[in-house]
Design an enzyme around this catalytic site. Structure first.
Site, short mmCIF file in Angstrom:
data_model
loop_
_atom_site.label_atom_id
_atom_site.label_comp_id
_atom_site.label_asym_id
_atom_site.label_seq_id
_atom_site.Cartn_x
_atom_site.Cartn_y
_atom_site.Cartn_z
N THR A 1 6.30 62.44 8.76
CA THR A 1 6.21 63.85 9.13
C THR A 1 4.82 64.20 9.66
O THR A 1 4.59 65.29 10.18
CB THR A 1 6.57 64.76 7.92
OG1 THR A 1 6.48 66.13 8.32
CG2 THR A 1 5.61 64.55 6.75
N HIS B 1 0.36 50.32 3.47
CA HIS B 1 0.13 48.93 3.89
C HIS B 1 -0.61 48.15 2.81
O HIS B 1 -0.39 46.95 2.64
CB HIS B 1 -0.63 48.89 5.22
CG HIS B 1 0.25 49.16 6.41
ND1 HIS B 1 0.13 48.49 7.60
CD2 HIS B 1 1.29 50.02 6.57
CE1 HIS B 1 1.05 48.93 8.45
NE2 HIS B 1 1.75 49.87 7.86
#
Ligand code: HEM
Ligand SMILES: *[C@@H]1O[C@H](CO)[C@@H](O)[C@H](O)[C@H]1NC(C)=O
Length: 326
Positions: A195, A65
């Site tokens: 994951t 981000h």
């Protein structure tokens, strides 16, 4: 100046302009400034990870981000007295506090060494911390390019339309990633970051309750998995409930995320579309069948991610406190 030399001079100016466009990051940037910086960050992140697993997904997502909004310049870490900073945008409100805390702790560890004090950027500490959490969860330990400066600007507005949404299709994902110089393969390998970590129910509830006027459940979802998700995310669920992005091995940085996609067990629409769309399916199958291929592509992807919008010279500073501009 003789013609030949003048041309050479012009050429070298042009080349240096071209290279500043992507900034001059180097893995040995702090060699003479703070030779032990990597060890300090490594120890601090490991200690934080021992306290809580959330450190890993929170830090990795925080790095992503940061880089997609105004470049990898630690702008996401800046606090705002009036709640108008990047971190106050709805897309960033779900960033887990442990990611921010990881950077604060690593920064404090670095600054304990008088040689390093106020000489390592928060942007670089975040880049190093992201590498540590990938390695701590069993993923590849890769070299990290360094030399970023910290930005001075953080606004809610710069987050708008800068981050991919969980309902994005392949074209939307590719458009956003390619605007930062990342290929479809980079985008797929980086999506493998899912994951580890969690998603709140609201980010995918459409897929299990009101997919379309005729279908309540997204047909690309594995039906048994869809029912499990409905149980974990009932209507009017507590908004704090979060679901593992990789239900197979939620704490391990492995290629199970891609194997899940093959079974219709991608949690977000933007995950599952990577297998559903024929243009990206082969890459998913490759990463699902070959962990080394996934790791190599992920290292390429995250290294390129780390070059996005890097600031040098007067464009930035080395923040003394990662949460405020100097
Ligand atoms: C491809 C487009 C992407 C989309 C649409 C996307 C979207 C999301 C969403 C909706 C969540 C759940 C947030 C929540 O409810 O709290 C999430 C979590 C997460 N994302 Fe992504 N993401 C993308 C790419 C990436 C990339 C490139 C990385 C890093 C390599 C990443 C790392 C993570 C991690 C680690 C989490 C778990 C965070 C936690 O447990 O605190 N994502 N993502
Ligand atoms: C897996 O991928 C690696 C890296 O691309 C490659 O060198 C290796 O040959 C592949 N292994 C198999 C079994 O295809």
């Amino acid at each position: 100046m003789e013609m030949r030399y003048r041309n050479l001079f012009v050429l070298s100016v042009v080349l240096s302009l071209v290279s500043t466009a992507s900034a001059q990051l180097r893995t040995d940037y702090y060699k003479n400034i703070c030779p032990n910086v990597e060890q300090y960050v490594r120890d601090a992140v490991a200690q934080k990870f021992q306290q809580t697993f959330v450190t890993a997904p929170a830090t990795l997502r925080l790095y992503f981000h940061d880089c997609f909004v105004r470049g990898c310049d630690a702008s996401v870490l800046l606090a705002s007295p009036n709640n108008k900073a990047e971190k106050d945008h709805p897309d960033d409100l779900s960033l887990a506090g442990d990611g921010f805390d990881t950077v604060v702790k690593a920064k404090a560890a670095v600054d304990l060494d008088p040689r390093c004090r106020f000489k390592v950027s928060c942007a670089d500490i975040l880049a190093l911390a992201a590498r540590e959490v990938v390695a701590l969860t069993g993923g590849p330990r890769y070299p990290v390019e360094l030399g970023r400066l910290d930005g001075r600007i953080s606004t809610i507005a710069s987050v708008q339309h800068s981050l991919p949404q969980p309902g994005f299709n392949l074209d939307q994902l590719n458009t956003m990633f390619s605007s930062h110089g990342l290929t479809q393969t980079d985008m797929i390998s980086l999506s493998g970051g899912h994951t580890i970590g969690f998603s709140h129910c609201g980010k995918f509830s459409r897929r299990i309750y009101k997919f379309s006027p005729t279908k309540r459940i997204d047909p690309t979802l594995n039906p048994a998995y869809a029912l499990q998700l409905r149980q974990m995310c009932p209507l009017n669920v507590n908004p704090d409930v979060a679901i593992q992005l990789d239900p197979t091995s939620p704490q391990v940085f492995d290629n199970a995320y891609f194997k899940n996609l093959q079974k219709g067990m991608g949690l977000l629409a933007s995950d599952q579309v990577l297998f559903t769309d024929p243009r990206s399916k082969d890459t998913v199958n490759l990463f699902a069948s070959n962990t080394t291929a996934f790791y190599e592509a992920f290292v390429t992807g995250i290294t390129k991610l780390g070059r996005v919008g890097v600031k040098t010279g007067r464009q930035g500073e080395i923040r003394r406190d990662c949460t405020v501009v100097n």
